[in-house]
Design an enzyme around this catalytic site. Sequence first.
Site, PDB file in Angstrom:
ATOM      1  N   HIS A 167     -44.232 -19.947  42.868  1.00  0.00           N
ATOM      2  CA  HIS A 167     -44.232 -21.370  42.495  1.00  0.00           C
ATOM      3  C   HIS A 167     -44.159 -22.167  43.806  1.00  0.00           C
ATOM      4  O   HIS A 167     -43.110 -22.686  44.169  1.00  0.00           O
ATOM      5  CB  HIS A 167     -43.012 -21.637  41.608  1.00  0.00           C
ATOM      6  CG  HIS A 167     -43.013 -22.977  40.945  1.00  0.00           C
ATOM      7  ND1 HIS A 167     -41.858 -23.630  40.591  1.00  0.00           N
ATOM      8  CD2 HIS A 167     -44.022 -23.785  40.536  1.00  0.00           C
ATOM      9  CE1 HIS A 167     -42.152 -24.778  40.004  1.00  0.00           C
ATOM     10  NE2 HIS A 167     -43.453 -24.903  39.961  1.00  0.00           N
TER      11      HIS A 167
ATOM     12  N   THR B 212     -44.558 -31.531  45.509  1.00  0.00           N
ATOM     13  CA  THR B 212     -45.849 -32.209  45.685  1.00  0.00           C
ATOM     14  C   THR B 212     -45.789 -33.162  46.875  1.00  0.00           C
ATOM     15  O   THR B 212     -46.713 -33.189  47.699  1.00  0.00           O
ATOM     16  CB  THR B 212     -46.254 -32.961  44.403  1.00  0.00           C
ATOM     17  OG1 THR B 212     -46.319 -32.019  43.336  1.00  0.00           O
ATOM     18  CG2 THR B 212     -47.609 -33.632  44.571  1.00  0.00           C
TER      19      THR B 212
ATOM     20  N   CYS C 120     -38.640 -31.780  42.553  1.00  0.00           N
ATOM     21  CA  CYS C 120     -37.705 -31.763  43.674  1.00  0.00           C
ATOM     22  C   CYS C 120     -38.407 -31.959  45.015  1.00  0.00           C
ATOM     23  O   CYS C 120     -37.894 -31.556  46.053  1.00  0.00           O
ATOM     24  CB  CYS C 120     -36.921 -30.452  43.690  1.00  0.00           C
ATOM     25  SG  CYS C 120     -35.842 -30.272  42.278  1.00  0.00           S
TER      26      CYS C 120
ATOM     27  N   ALA D  14     -43.778 -38.240  33.143  1.00  0.00           N
ATOM     28  CA  ALA D  14     -45.182 -38.673  33.030  1.00  0.00           C
ATOM     29  C   ALA D  14     -45.953 -38.142  34.232  1.00  0.00           C
ATOM     30  O   ALA D  14     -45.396 -38.022  35.326  1.00  0.00           O
ATOM     31  CB  ALA D  14     -45.256 -40.193  32.987  1.00  0.00           C
TER      32      ALA D  14
HETATM   33  C1  SPV Z   1     -43.634 -27.836  36.711  1.00  0.00           C
HETATM   34  O1  SPV Z   1     -42.900 -28.287  35.819  1.00  0.00           O
HETATM   35  O2  SPV Z   1     -43.235 -27.015  37.554  1.00  0.00           O
HETATM   36  C2  SPV Z   1     -45.017 -28.282  36.805  1.00  0.00           C
HETATM   37  C3  SPV Z   1     -45.601 -28.920  35.669  1.00  0.00           C
HETATM   38  O3  SPV Z   1     -45.660 -28.036  37.787  1.00  0.00           O
HETATM   39  S1  SPV Z   1     -45.748 -27.854  34.359  1.00  0.00           S
HETATM   40  O4  SPV Z   1     -47.158 -27.779  34.036  1.00  0.00           O
HETATM   41  O5  SPV Z   1     -44.985 -28.436  33.275  1.00  0.00           O
HETATM   42  O6  SPV Z   1     -45.227 -26.552  34.714  1.00  0.00           O
HETATM   43 MN    MN Z   2     -44.621 -26.515  39.008  1.00  0.00          MN
END
Ligand code: SPV
Ligand code: MN
Length: 626
Positions: free
Chosen positions: A249, A276, A273, A387
């Site tokens: 991740h 991005t 956290c 969102a």
């Molecule tokens: C996360 O929650 O780690 C994301 C979005 O990147 S999701 O698609 O909900 O996993």
């Molecule tokens: Mn994620």
Amino acid sequence: MSNVKELLKEKLTAENYDRLMAVDNPKMHQFVADAIELTGPASVFVCTDSDEDRNYIRELAIKNGEEIPLDVPGHTCHFDGYHDQARDKARTKYLLLSGSDLGANLNSIEKEAGTEEVRSFLKNSMTGREMLVCFFCLGPIDSDFSTACVQITDSPYVAHSETILYRSGYEQFRKIGSSPEFFRFIHSEGKLENAVSKNIAQRRVYIDLEENLVYSVNTQYGGNTIGLKKLALRLAINKASKEGWLAEHMFVLGAHGPGGRVTYFTGAFPSACGKTSTSMLPGQTIVGDDIAYLRKKDGRMYGVNVEKGIFGIIREVNPKNDPIIYEALTSPYEVIFSNVLIDGDKKPHWLGMGTELPTEGTNHAGKWHKGKTDSDGNEITASHKNARYCLNIPDLSNRDPLLDDPNGVPVGGVVYGGRDSDTLVPVEQSFNWAEGIIIKGASLESETTAATLGKEGVRTFNLMSNLDFLSIPLGRYIQNNLDFAKDIENPPLVFSVNYFLKDKDGEYLNGMADKLVWILWAELRVNGDVDGIETPTGLIPKYEDLQKLFKEHLDAQYTKTDYVQQFTFRIPENLAKLDRVEKIYKEKVSDTPQILFDTFAEVRKRLKAAGDKYGDYISPFDLAAN
Ligand code: SPV
Ligand code: MN
């Protein structure tokens, strides 16, 4: 097999049948035929890699009301149901053969009963709707990293999101021939009311690791439905464990050092956290912001972004914090906004966008006005905290040129970060790979956020920020990470970062922009340009080096007072963290590698010795004078 072909021939138009048959893969044909029998769609659309097909899906999402066109060309907005705004961890489970065990931390259900349950919810779920059969490739095309995937869904919103987030893979699928090695996803949004999934109590995400197959039903939120995202990550972690690579991740970032040098970093942070925003640091280049696969070649570690788009949190995206994303979100590129507020002029608004919000509009709760409350009496915010926006990385001005390189990028450093208000300093390098994996990655804790359903702000153990997606026992996962560097000559340096440290009054000790300096310091360390100061758990920056970086990159005066506040080493908090995490490994993880406990013991000894020598709170200047 002939009955599979007959069924497909009967249910598909000649054109769609030919498209499916052009991919000569009996297992895939079987999967589609089974899905048709199970879900009973009115029609089936087979999507190739053409722009025309992608447009068809996009138009369908607008036609069926799942997406609303906005004022800027290319922009649409999607709403998920009021109670379908985040990943549903409780109803996401592994289908396990009785007798097999993933350990107490992973949610599972007996395979036969679980399969029967989820298939019963999928039964005739596509009645009256079009089934979309889409092909994608995780990772760059024609690469060792490439993983062929087929997604079946009745949600054009889900399929549309995937055309933005993933490389199309119809041609890639043709190349794998009849190989059974691919990932399969079947999703149905189930019964809809006002274009959102109605039967939330029957929301299920069930994962079959033996079959590389995921079922998802009665939900639309991306994290539960976009097969290639977190559902594929779960399959990939299992596959990687068997094949000797890693699925993480993690963002992948090109950090730009002196003289035009680019050093690539991967970084794992729990959702919401700063992952991005780190991948989007000003002056640097982005490969990816969420999921990386890592492999070894010729004694080096390489990483790829398995995606080509971003499904990012929009809250607090504004021209000051995230100028490049803000620019992309206000330009006529293809963007899907989800769960934001739409005003009467079809303009999107969100929390923290830097302008005043309208007092009424339409959001995930329907018609909205300021002060509106839900049935539990809670005030409904203008946009949901989780969102999101969905956009193409190639549309960003800071895209890295190696985004699609089939070799991936060489990894120089690995960063672990979490939401930690009281323990870790802003940046620290581990002494070596194993200690980094154990003390930074496997000991990661973070306060919960709106990215998953449930209470926010609770300090939670989240090893490598990957706990939500692990599909193998925790100890094995740690061992795989430790082993991964074994035949690498110079393993990447491992760092922790903490953007959320607070002082005694609860005030953040750092500004949002400071993370650039921590990453650029790490870049200098990877290249041996600066020295560090030894702490009990690693190496922290020298004041002069930070002062220079702050001046050069943020045009800021970095004072000694700032430095001392931020980098004072907190012995009691670090000891308490070790105790908390060790307890989890002792009590809840039956296959913890012994080296983890040994390393904890060693680090605890160092912490105590430092505490005896300097006291509980140690100024970095005192450590430097040593
Ligand atoms: C996360 O929650 O780690 C994301 C979005 O990147 S999701 O698609 O909900 O996993
Ligand atoms: Mn994620």
